[in-house]
Each structure stands twice: as C-alpha cells, then as structure tokens.
Write an enzyme that holds these catalytic residues in place. Structure first.
Site, mmCIF file in Angstrom:
data_model
loop_
_atom_site.group_PDB
_atom_site.id
_atom_site.type_symbol
_atom_site.label_atom_id
_atom_site.label_comp_id
_atom_site.label_asym_id
_atom_site.label_seq_id
_atom_site.Cartn_x
_atom_site.Cartn_y
_atom_site.Cartn_z
ATOM 1 N N THR A 87 40.109 90.175 -11.874
ATOM 2 C CA THR A 87 40.573 91.385 -11.174
ATOM 3 C C THR A 87 41.369 92.280 -12.134
ATOM 4 O O THR A 87 41.460 93.485 -11.928
ATOM 5 C CB THR A 87 41.445 91.032 -9.952
ATOM 6 O OG1 THR A 87 42.511 90.189 -10.377
ATOM 7 C CG2 THR A 87 40.646 90.331 -8.873
ATOM 8 N N PHE A 88 41.919 91.685 -13.175
ATOM 9 C CA PHE A 88 42.617 92.455 -14.216
ATOM 10 C C PHE A 88 41.617 93.423 -14.871
ATOM 11 O O PHE A 88 41.890 94.602 -15.066
ATOM 12 C CB PHE A 88 43.177 91.470 -15.245
ATOM 13 C CG PHE A 88 44.128 92.045 -16.258
ATOM 14 C CD1 PHE A 88 45.493 91.828 -16.162
ATOM 15 C CD2 PHE A 88 43.657 92.795 -17.330
ATOM 16 C CE1 PHE A 88 46.373 92.339 -17.112
ATOM 17 C CE2 PHE A 88 44.526 93.313 -18.282
ATOM 18 C CZ PHE A 88 45.890 93.082 -18.171
ATOM 19 N N PRO A 98 49.747 82.038 -4.299
ATOM 20 C CA PRO A 98 49.110 81.900 -5.626
ATOM 21 C C PRO A 98 48.358 83.136 -6.125
ATOM 22 O O PRO A 98 47.960 83.175 -7.282
ATOM 23 C CB PRO A 98 48.112 80.748 -5.435
ATOM 24 C CG PRO A 98 48.345 80.185 -4.095
ATOM 25 C CD PRO A 98 49.128 81.163 -3.300
ATOM 26 N N GLU A 99 48.117 84.107 -5.265
ATOM 27 C CA GLU A 99 47.301 85.255 -5.703
ATOM 28 C C GLU A 99 48.010 86.061 -6.785
ATOM 29 O O GLU A 99 49.219 86.242 -6.749
ATOM 30 C CB GLU A 99 46.965 86.170 -4.522
ATOM 31 C CG GLU A 99 46.187 85.508 -3.411
ATOM 32 C CD GLU A 99 44.821 84.981 -3.829
ATOM 33 O OE1 GLU A 99 44.374 85.271 -4.951
ATOM 34 O OE2 GLU A 99 44.210 84.254 -3.016
ATOM 35 N N GLY A 100 47.218 86.574 -7.714
ATOM 36 C CA GLY A 100 47.777 87.292 -8.865
ATOM 37 C C GLY A 100 48.022 88.768 -8.604
ATOM 38 O O GLY A 100 47.683 89.313 -7.542
ATOM 39 N N HIS A 152 39.397 93.005 -22.807
ATOM 40 C CA HIS A 152 40.306 92.173 -22.018
ATOM 41 C C HIS A 152 39.791 90.751 -22.133
ATOM 42 O O HIS A 152 38.728 90.404 -21.605
ATOM 43 C CB HIS A 152 40.355 92.600 -20.540
ATOM 44 C CG HIS A 152 41.151 91.628 -19.729
ATOM 45 N ND1 HIS A 152 40.741 91.124 -18.519
ATOM 46 C CD2 HIS A 152 42.352 91.033 -19.998
ATOM 47 C CE1 HIS A 152 41.641 90.268 -18.080
ATOM 48 N NE2 HIS A 152 42.620 90.183 -18.951
ATOM 49 N N ASN A 158 46.703 91.549 -9.705
ATOM 50 C CA ASN A 158 45.655 92.559 -9.519
ATOM 51 C C ASN A 158 44.862 92.409 -8.235
ATOM 52 O O ASN A 158 44.318 93.393 -7.737
ATOM 53 C CB ASN A 158 44.751 92.606 -10.755
ATOM 54 C CG ASN A 158 45.501 93.265 -11.901
ATOM 55 O OD1 ASN A 158 45.762 94.461 -11.861
ATOM 56 N ND2 ASN A 158 45.925 92.478 -12.886
ATOM 57 N N ARG A 164 40.475 87.274 -21.165
ATOM 58 C CA ARG A 164 41.239 86.414 -20.237
ATOM 59 C C ARG A 164 41.102 84.972 -20.690
ATOM 60 O O ARG A 164 39.978 84.504 -20.957
ATOM 61 C CB ARG A 164 40.674 86.627 -18.829
ATOM 62 C CG ARG A 164 41.393 85.903 -17.726
ATOM 63 C CD ARG A 164 42.697 86.580 -17.356
ATOM 64 N NE ARG A 164 43.099 86.170 -16.028
ATOM 65 C CZ ARG A 164 43.718 85.020 -15.775
ATOM 66 N NH1 ARG A 164 44.014 84.175 -16.754
ATOM 67 N NH2 ARG A 164 44.048 84.719 -14.539
HETATM 68 O O1 GFB Z 1 46.117 89.908 -12.433
HETATM 69 P P1 GFB Z 1 45.407 88.667 -12.178
HETATM 70 O O2 GFB Z 1 45.355 88.268 -10.775
HETATM 71 O O3 GFB Z 1 43.950 88.726 -12.776
HETATM 72 O O4 GFB Z 1 46.154 87.518 -12.944
HETATM 73 P P2 GFB Z 1 42.723 87.696 -12.704
HETATM 74 C C1 GFB Z 1 46.257 87.493 -14.264
HETATM 75 C C2 GFB Z 1 47.695 87.691 -14.721
HETATM 76 O O5 GFB Z 1 47.766 87.119 -16.003
HETATM 77 C C3 GFB Z 1 48.084 89.161 -14.850
HETATM 78 C C4 GFB Z 1 48.343 88.016 -16.906
HETATM 79 O O6 GFB Z 1 48.691 89.730 -13.766
HETATM 80 C C5 GFB Z 1 48.989 89.119 -16.072
HETATM 81 O O7 GFB Z 1 50.298 88.734 -15.720
HETATM 82 N N1 GFB Z 1 47.297 88.594 -17.761
HETATM 83 C C6 GFB Z 1 45.963 88.393 -17.727
HETATM 84 C C7 GFB Z 1 47.542 89.441 -18.777
HETATM 85 N N2 GFB Z 1 45.346 89.075 -18.685
HETATM 86 C C8 GFB Z 1 46.299 89.750 -19.360
HETATM 87 C C9 GFB Z 1 46.292 90.641 -20.452
HETATM 88 O O8 GFB Z 1 45.264 90.985 -21.023
HETATM 89 N N3 GFB Z 1 47.493 91.134 -20.848
HETATM 90 C C10 GFB Z 1 48.648 90.794 -20.232
HETATM 91 N N4 GFB Z 1 49.780 91.352 -20.687
HETATM 92 N N5 GFB Z 1 48.696 89.948 -19.219
HETATM 93 C C11 GFB Z 1 43.106 85.705 -11.006
HETATM 94 C C12 GFB Z 1 44.276 84.799 -10.767
HETATM 95 O O9 GFB Z 1 43.272 86.267 -12.293
HETATM 96 O O10 GFB Z 1 41.931 84.989 -10.944
HETATM 97 C C13 GFB Z 1 44.119 84.003 -9.498
HETATM 98 O O11 GFB Z 1 45.441 85.570 -10.622
HETATM 99 C C14 GFB Z 1 42.800 83.283 -9.504
HETATM 100 O O12 GFB Z 1 45.176 83.073 -9.408
HETATM 101 C C15 GFB Z 1 41.682 84.275 -9.756
HETATM 102 O O13 GFB Z 1 42.815 82.267 -10.479
HETATM 103 C C16 GFB Z 1 40.343 83.629 -9.847
HETATM 104 O O14 GFB Z 1 41.761 88.102 -11.659
HETATM 105 O O15 GFB Z 1 42.244 87.672 -14.108
#
Ligand code: GFB
Length: 442
Positions: free
Chosen positions: A402-403, A58-60, A304, A62, A306
């Site tokens: 983390t984004f 499930p990890e994303g 950003h 970033n 979210r």
């Molecule tokens: O990267 P990520 O782990 O950040 O997951 P978090 C967010 C994903 O959502 C990104 C999309 O890899 C993108 O595919 N996404 C989010 C976006 N914001 C944007 C944006 O501004 N533009 C675009 N194009 N895409 C984590 C989750 O999210 O937070 C984990 O992955 C968990 O599952 C954790 O919920 C708490 O850190 O924001």
C-alpha cells in the site's frame, strides 16, 4: 412548522427539568430508527454531530490512509443528503504502529494529523477536526468524554465460508473476543480509544457488517447520538473506488507543507530535480489542480524496495537484492538514467548490498536529520520518501504494497504517463507479477 419545533423543544426542556438533570435521556421520535428511541436533551441544542473511527491495530500507515478516503467519501455524501446536522469527522491520532520502530524519535503516539497532512486541504473536501479540538468542543467540565455509541464492526464469517457476499448491517451480541481490548467497569467501557483514558462509553454495540461505508448511515441516529464511533472501520468498503469522487477525496490528502519542502530541497541538492525543470509545478490549492499527462519528473529512477515482513509474507514476488539490482540496471540503461533513489524499510546493510551491485550509478537514499526524525518521526520520513518517489522520471514499486499504491496515486495526480508509474519489481527478471493500473479520473 416553526411553531411545532418550538413547542417540541419546550416540551423536551420541561421533561428534562422535571427529571432534574439537563443530560437526562428523554423520549422522542427517532426518524432514523424503526421505533421511538431515547435521546439526550443536549442533542437538541447543537446540530454538531461527530463521527469517530479506529482501525484494526496491526494495519499499517498506508492502509489507514485508504480507510480515511472511504470515510471522507461517505461523509461528503452524508452532508449532501442530511443538511440538518453539522457532520464532523474526528481524525484519529496516529500511534503505536507496528512498523514505527525507531526509538530515537521520542514518543510515536498521540500524533495529530497535522504532523503529516495539510488540514486545510482536507477541510476543503469535508469538515475534519483533530482529536484535541473535538475534546475541547465535547468534553464536560471534568474533561471526561463520553461517546454516545461505539459500534465494533465485524466480518460475517459465514459469508467468507460460503463466498456468497451480500450487504449486512446487523447488531449482534458482543463476544469476549470482540471486546478483548476494552475494559469495562459497571457498564462503562474504557480503552483502547487511541490511548486516551478520559474517553469512555456505556454503549458498545457489535455489528455484523458487510457493505460500503455509506451503508453505516442507518447507524448514525443523530437524534439519539451526538457522537458515534466505528471501530474496525477497515471492514467497510469503498463507496466508489477509483471514481471521480474517490480521486477528489484522495487529492485533498496533501501533505504537511514542511514535508514537501524537505523533499524539494533534497531533490534539488542531490537529484538535480526542480519543479520548473521537471514540469511538475502544481497549484497550492488541490481544487485548482487539473488533468494533465505531461509531467516529466526529475532525472532519476526511484524505487520503493519493501523488505522486512514482506520478504516472508510476499516471498512469491520479492526478489533477492542481487536480482533487484539486475532489474534496475537493465531499466536504468534503457532509460539513460544514472541516478537511483531508493526508498526502503530495509536495513542499512541491505541498502549497502544493493549499492554494491550498482557501482556505475549514483545510488542514494534519504537520511533524516535529528530535527526531521524528532519532529516528523517514522511516519513523516516515510512520506518524504514517498514524495521523492512521486517526482521521479520513472518509478518502480513493490507488488501489493500500500506504500507503493500511495506513490502511484500521487504520480497520477501530478500528471505522469501511466507507463512511468505502474511498474513493480519482479521476483526474477523472467517471473513478473501482473499489476492493475488504477488511473486517475478527473
Ligand atoms: O505503510 P504500510 O502499511 O505499507 O506499512 P505496506 C509499511 C510501513 O513500513 C510504512 C515503513 O508505513 C513505513 O513506516 N516503510 C515501508 C517505509 N517502506 C518504506 C520506505 O520505503 N521508506 C520508509 N521511510 N518507510 C502492509 C503492512 O505494508 O502490508 C501490513 O503494513 C500488512 O501490516 C500488509 O503486512 C500486507 O502495504 O507495504
């Protein structure tokens, strides 16, 4: 010494020829294990050793990038410590991420790192290879890849209950739960292995683990194993989070140059932003980049924003769209900026709603062409958004995303003043989360 080595190799070859199979295991003294262990004769003919890894599904995107940095620092130190072997990190292909939902992009699986990152830049920090290259180097004639050992890292639940944390690296019996994603037939394990059916192993060990990545050194056993995989690598911690070494590894994570170019064109066309005007010109080679704090950034505020799972999972810090607009208005007026760039995973109607509250400003978001979507998919579009945010005059992120953290790091590397970077949206204009500032160390 040389004589001893030659005799040693001759004996090994002899033992294995007698066994009638060049891949037969044979007894040698293992300097990394307490006891004498078995090894494969082929290990003595090549000094290449491969480290592979995977992360909790499930990890994303970033967080996965952060886990890469943990491994990169570990391998950098490993290379300095153990010069006998050629250590290589195999880059796990990207795919099947929970957040990558667009269906009009073709398959979002088996994506190599070169799609997103500049491999040459990564290689200036540690030796990395793509999975296909590993397969070429490692596979047998049947194209089978048998990994020598797979460790499944597991948290010590007891430590989380008692709150007493200490380093632990203990092989334990695997439960059905820990092997739930693996299939086993006659002691040969297949899948998940990033979806590749030709990758197998007969040697799976469960590891109760607490500690930094380098604490896995003792599990490598390079005389026994040519390839070692660590599953659930997110459990291993940073060796030195925030140190100079951390930032070196992080700086080596330059993006695919085409993604930079797409972002550059967008900045120039829609945001009146060029590196020359914004004082953000950077050397092509990250190792030549230097400490500075005079980046100006393009004449826009980037946010950003979210949404999706964060609206529920982080309700204490995510504002309503109306309130976010009010915070942005206040900040833009203070900075004298009239252009807002929005990076978001939100729905189109959420973006439209935000825009409707800000009629006096130019509010934009990046819309990928079919070419960009097909070639770079959700991961590439996310990086383009991150690049554009990282070149803005002022950035506001989302608390605990983390984004957002990766954008903040990029801005630290480019050379912005911290006060233009470490800002997040508040729940309301009055209720604001406090955020840490992980500033760059050179
Ligand atoms: O990267 P990520 O782990 O950040 O997951 P978090 C967010 C994903 O959502 C990104 C999309 O890899 C993108 O595919 N996404 C989010 C976006 N914001 C944007 C944006 O501004 N533009 C675009 N194009 N895409 C984590 C989750 O999210 O937070 C984990 O992955 C968990 O599952 C954790 O919920 C708490 O850190 O924001």
């Amino acid at each position: 010494m040389l004589m001893f080595k030659v005799v040693h190799i001759i004996i090994l070859i002899f033992v294995c020829i007698v066994n009638g199979n060049e891949l037969e295991v044979c007894e040698v003294f293992d300097k990394y294990a307490e006891n004498s262990k078995k090894c494969s004769i082929r290990n003595n003919f090549t000094q290449k050793r491969y480290i592979l890894y995977d992360i909790n599904p499930p990890e994303g995107f970033n967080l996965r990038r952060d886990v890469y940095v943990r491994l990169a620092v570990f391998i950098k130190k490993l290379i300095e410590r153990d010069k006998e072997y050629e250590w290589q990190l195999v880059l796990p292909p990207w795919g099947n991420l929970y957040h990558w939902r667009h269906h009009n992009t073709g398959l979002q699986e088996y994506l190599f790192w070169g799609n997103f990152f500049d491999i040459t830049s990564l290689q200036k920090y540690i030796p990395v290879i793509e999975m296909y290259k590993f397969m070429e180097e490692y596979s047998s004639e049947t194209k089978e890849i048998q990994l020598d050992c797979v460790y499944i890292l597991q948290n010590d639940k007891e430590m989380f209950k008692t709150g007493k944390f200490e380093d632990k690296n203990e092989v334990m019996n695997c439960t059905n739960d820990s092997l739930q994603f693996f299939k086993s037939k006659q002691h040969i394990y297949t899948s998940p292995f990033w979806g590749y059916r030709n990758i197998t192993t007969w040697n799976v060990k469960c590891l109760k683990f607490h500690g930094t990545a380098s604490y896995l050194y003792q599990n490598l056993k390079p005389i026994q194993y040519r390839s070692v995989m660590f599953d659930h690598m997110e459990i291993a911690l940073h060796d030195e989070y925030g140190s100079k070494e951390y930032w070196k590894a992080r700086r080596s994570m330059r993006y695919n140059s085409e993604l930079y170019n797409i972002a550059k064109n967008y900045r120039k066309t829609f945001l009146n932003s060029t590196d020359k005007n914004d004082n953000t010109v950077r050397p092509l080679d990250w190792t030549k980049e230097e400490n500075r704090r005079n980046a100006r950034g393009g004449p826009y505020l980037a946010i950003h924003f979210r949404r999706r799972d964060f609206i529920i999972g982080h309700k204490e810090s995510i504002p309503t769209i109306k309130n976010a607009a009010s915070q942005l208005r206040e900040k833009m007026d203070k900075l004298g900026l009239t252009v807002l760039f929005v990076a978001t995973d939100g729905e189109q109607h959420e973006f439209e709603e935000l825009k409707s509250y800000l009629p006096q400003y130019k509010v934009l978001k990046f819309i990928p062409s079919d070419y960009v979507m097909n070639k770079f998919k959700d991961g590439g579009v996310a990086i383009i958004d991150q690049i554009i945010c990282s070149y803005a005059r002022y950035f506001i992120g989302t608390h605990e995303s983390t984004f957002t953290y990766r954008i903040q790091e990029d801005r630290e590397i480019i050379g912005f003043l911290p006060e233009t970077t470490f800002n997040t949206l508040c729940k309301t204009n009055k209720k604001c989360p406090t955020t840490g500032q992980w500033q760059i160390v050179w």
